[in-house]
Structures are given as structure tokens and as C-alpha cells.
Design an enzyme around this catalytic site. Sequence first.
Site, PDB file in Angstrom:
ATOM      1  N   LYS A  10      -2.144  -7.296  -9.998  1.00 58.45           N
ATOM      2  CA  LYS A  10      -0.879  -7.008  -9.156  1.00 58.45           C
ATOM      3  C   LYS A  10      -1.762  -6.930  -7.700  1.00 58.45           C
ATOM      4  O   LYS A  10      -2.573  -5.988  -7.523  1.00 58.45           O
ATOM      5  CB  LYS A  10      -0.475  -5.676  -9.670  1.00 58.45           C
ATOM      6  N   ARG A  18      -9.151  -1.121  -0.457  1.00 60.44           N
ATOM      7  CA  ARG A  18      -8.672   0.004   0.214  1.00 60.44           C
ATOM      8  C   ARG A  18     -10.082   0.705   0.632  1.00 60.44           C
ATOM      9  O   ARG A  18     -11.201   0.720  -0.184  1.00 60.44           O
ATOM     10  CB  ARG A  18      -7.870   1.169  -0.296  1.00 60.44           C
ATOM     11  N   SER A  58       2.681  -7.076  -5.698  1.00 59.57           N
ATOM     12  CA  SER A  58       2.806  -5.747  -5.445  1.00 59.57           C
ATOM     13  C   SER A  58       3.889  -5.323  -4.259  1.00 59.57           C
ATOM     14  O   SER A  58       3.506  -5.918  -3.129  1.00 59.57           O
ATOM     15  CB  SER A  58       1.469  -4.979  -5.294  1.00 59.57           C
ATOM     16  N   TRP A  71      -4.065  -3.195 -11.146  1.00 58.47           N
ATOM     17  CA  TRP A  71      -3.705  -3.207  -9.712  1.00 58.47           C
ATOM     18  C   TRP A  71      -4.742  -3.199  -8.916  1.00 58.47           C
ATOM     19  O   TRP A  71      -5.665  -2.474  -9.068  1.00 58.47           O
ATOM     20  CB  TRP A  71      -3.029  -1.745  -9.857  1.00 58.47           C
ATOM     21  N   GLY A 116       9.200  -1.189  -7.318  1.00 62.23           N
ATOM     22  CA  GLY A 116       9.842   0.033  -7.524  1.00 62.23           C
ATOM     23  C   GLY A 116      10.575   0.087  -6.602  1.00 62.23           C
ATOM     24  O   GLY A 116      11.944  -0.097  -6.546  1.00 62.23           O
ATOM     25  N   ASP A 160       5.452   4.770 -10.902  1.00 62.45           N
ATOM     26  CA  ASP A 160       4.408   5.849 -11.054  1.00 62.45           C
ATOM     27  C   ASP A 160       4.433   6.481  -9.494  1.00 62.45           C
ATOM     28  O   ASP A 160       3.298   7.311  -9.240  1.00 62.45           O
ATOM     29  CB  ASP A 160       3.198   5.258 -11.341  1.00 62.45           C
ATOM     30  N   TYR A 201      -6.281  -3.029  -5.255  1.00 66.22           N
ATOM     31  CA  TYR A 201      -5.995  -2.781  -3.908  1.00 66.22           C
ATOM     32  C   TYR A 201      -7.124  -2.319  -3.072  1.00 66.22           C
ATOM     33  O   TYR A 201      -7.894  -1.531  -3.204  1.00 66.22           O
ATOM     34  CB  TYR A 201      -5.086  -1.289  -3.791  1.00 66.22           C
ATOM     35  N   ASP A 240       9.709   9.785  -2.300  1.00 68.46           N
ATOM     36  CA  ASP A 240      10.132   8.501  -2.465  1.00 68.46           C
ATOM     37  C   ASP A 240      11.487   8.556  -3.090  1.00 68.46           C
ATOM     38  O   ASP A 240      12.164   7.627  -2.993  1.00 68.46           O
ATOM     39  CB  ASP A 240       9.297   7.494  -3.345  1.00 68.46           C
ATOM     40  N   HIS A 249       2.654   9.216  -4.714  1.00 67.19           N
ATOM     41  CA  HIS A 249       3.350   9.608  -3.366  1.00 67.19           C
ATOM     42  C   HIS A 249       3.801  11.053  -3.418  1.00 67.19           C
ATOM     43  O   HIS A 249       4.325  11.624  -2.235  1.00 67.19           O
ATOM     44  CB  HIS A 249       4.162   8.600  -2.869  1.00 67.19           C
ATOM     45  N   LYS A 298      -1.016  -7.550  -3.392  1.00 60.19           N
ATOM     46  CA  LYS A 298      -0.046  -7.454  -2.030  1.00 60.19           C
ATOM     47  C   LYS A 298       0.057  -9.065  -1.636  1.00 60.19           C
ATOM     48  O   LYS A 298      -1.038  -9.902  -1.769  1.00 60.19           O
ATOM     49  CB  LYS A 298      -0.746  -6.783  -0.970  1.00 60.19           C
TER      50      LYS A 298
HETATM   51  P1  FBP Z   1       6.324  -0.342  -5.145  1.00 62.06           P
HETATM   52  O1  FBP Z   1       7.290  -1.566  -5.423  1.00 62.06           O
HETATM   53  O2  FBP Z   1       7.355   0.759  -4.851  1.00 62.06           O
HETATM   54  O3  FBP Z   1       5.546  -0.622  -3.949  1.00 62.06           O
HETATM   55  O4  FBP Z   1       5.388  -0.032  -6.636  1.00 62.06           O
HETATM   56  C1  FBP Z   1       4.294  -0.618  -6.693  1.00 62.06           C
HETATM   57  C2  FBP Z   1       3.220   0.302  -6.610  1.00 62.06           C
HETATM   58  O5  FBP Z   1       1.966  -0.506  -7.018  1.00 62.06           O
HETATM   59  C3  FBP Z   1       3.423   1.451  -7.647  1.00 62.06           C
HETATM   60  O6  FBP Z   1       3.127   1.119  -8.900  1.00 62.06           O
HETATM   61  C4  FBP Z   1       2.443   2.462  -7.033  1.00 62.06           C
HETATM   62  O7  FBP Z   1       2.985   3.728  -7.024  1.00 62.06           O
HETATM   63  C5  FBP Z   1       2.671   2.282  -5.432  1.00 62.06           C
HETATM   64  O8  FBP Z   1       2.983   0.795  -5.383  1.00 62.06           O
HETATM   65  C6  FBP Z   1       1.322   2.527  -4.680  1.00 62.06           C
HETATM   66  O9  FBP Z   1       1.580   2.635  -3.395  1.00 62.06           O
HETATM   67  P2  FBP Z   1       0.429   2.729  -2.310  1.00 62.06           P
HETATM   68  O10 FBP Z   1       0.359   1.465  -1.645  1.00 62.06           O
HETATM   69  O11 FBP Z   1       0.741   3.780  -1.642  1.00 62.06           O
HETATM   70  O12 FBP Z   1      -0.924   3.028  -2.989  1.00 62.06           O
END
Ligand code: FBP
Length: 255
Positions: A169, A140, A194, A136, A223, A18, A138, A27, A23, A171
Site C-alpha cells: 500500500k 518517513r 493509499s 503499508w 478511509g 485504523d 510509508y 478524523d 490520528h 502513495k
Molecule cells: P486513508 O484513506 O484515510 O488515508 O487511510 C489510509 C491509511 O493508510 C490508514 O490505514 C492509516 O490510518 C492512515 O492512512 C495513515 O495516515 P498517515 O499518513 O497520517 O500515517
Amino acid sequence: MSMKLFLENNRGILLAYDQGLEHGPTDFNDRNVDPAFIMELAASAKFHGVVFQKGLAEKYYNGRVPLVLKVNGKTSLVKGEPLARQNCSVERAHEIGAKAIGYTIYVGSAHEGIMLEEFGRIQEEAHKLGMAAIAWIYPRGEAIKNDTAPEIVAYAARTGLELGADAVKIKYTGDVESFRWAVKSAGKAKVFMSSGPKAPSEVDFLRQVRGVLDAGATGLAVGRNVWQNSDPSRMARVLRRLVIEDRSVEEALKV
Ligand code: FBP
């Protein structure tokens, strides 16, 4: 809702794609810019799931691998406190053939309340239709000084459990001990790492993956560290040996 469909030996590897939305095509190269290439890779390398946004799923998904449909997302063009809102209904995700929905929550953002609420509704709708809900998570925004600090990662993991995610998901914290606490905090929610930007070397990346597995995680969503590799199929084989066959990094690399 069970994540069984995405697991083999209780482990799983999801191919994430995605980044075109998150991004932009920056990429990508000439080969991996084509979603058909990724679909073929996911199927031939036997990933346990492929992650698309709706637009890619409608045009490229061929049913050969379980689909995780991301139902929210944002571009990197907007600055400030992050917010990613729903862009696809759960019903549409089901029609397209998704077996799980994916949703990003930026915990710590000034807008987290909106995402917590949306995810709460989406999780209920997904479960009613027999789909798993993968969050996911994150940390932030201005309030987050270090998104891989152990207590922050464990908080992210726990948030997923509290909200009803079937899998989270998150880090990697960088060390097995602290990640073990994050996995424990996630309870019955499965933990996927992730992966992030392409690591300086394959060994660096594989050591991270080995670390999260040793901490009790279920697997990873990956990814860039696969499809930016010069030989994505080989990297996928290495990952299968590491994650599914539970080998050491050195053993896994002997493909
Ligand atoms: P990657 O393995 O490429 O990091 O993908 C995992 C992911 O969660 C993707 O699903 C998403 O597009 C991206 O990382 C989000 O990255 P960012 O940290 O820039 O938000």
C-alpha cells in the site's frame, strides 16, 4: 500467498479504519466514530476487505467482509523518527478471522530495521496460517524529503516485494508514468494506493484513483475519502464503477 480473496476482476477496494489509533478521533464525526457504522458500510457497499486494529475487530467484526487485521500501529502523539511495533500476534489475528495481516513499515526512519525484522517474521507466520501479508510502506522520517517523489515511491514498492509482501500500500506519485514504474518495481506484489486525507473534491480524488489504475495498480485502500464523504454509500458505488467496472471518472460519477 494469494490476494484472490480480496479481488474482483483482479481489482480490489479495501476500507481502511485504523485512523482512530493513528490520528485519534479527530478524523471522525458523530456517525463514522462508531465502528459498527463502518462494518455495516463495508458489508452493504461490498468492499473487498475491511481494515481494523485488533480492538475493533474483536468487538465489531461480523464476518461479512474479509478482514485485514493491522498488527502494528502508533499514535500521532509521539514525535521524532517513526516506529510502529507489533501489537497483536499473528495467531490472534487468525483466531479473530483475519484473511490477511496488515503491517506499516516506515522506510527511511532511523528505526526501519526493527520494522523490517518484525515484518519478516510476521509474513512467515501469516503465510503458515494461510493469511496474506499486506505492507503499508510509508517513507518517513528525517531522511525523507519528499515521500511522493517517484524514485522514493518506487523504492517503497520494491521494498515490499523484496520483503515478501503479497500486496503493498503506497502513495500516488501524482502522474501515471512514474507510478507505472512503481507498479513494475512491485513485481508480483499487488499495488494498492493509499488514499490520504479527504481530497479537495470528489473529482480530484477519483482522478488519482483513475491514474493509479491506468498505471497498472490493483486498487486502493481508502478511509477518509469514503467515510468522511457526506454520502459514503454513494461514494463506494462510484468507486466500484471506477475500479471494478473500469469506467472513466465521468462515467463512474453517474450513479
Ligand atoms: P486513508 O484513506 O484515510 O488515508 O487511510 C489510509 C491509511 O493508510 C490508514 O490505514 C492509516 O490510518 C492512515 O492512512 C495513515 O495516515 P498517515 O499518513 O497520517 O500515517
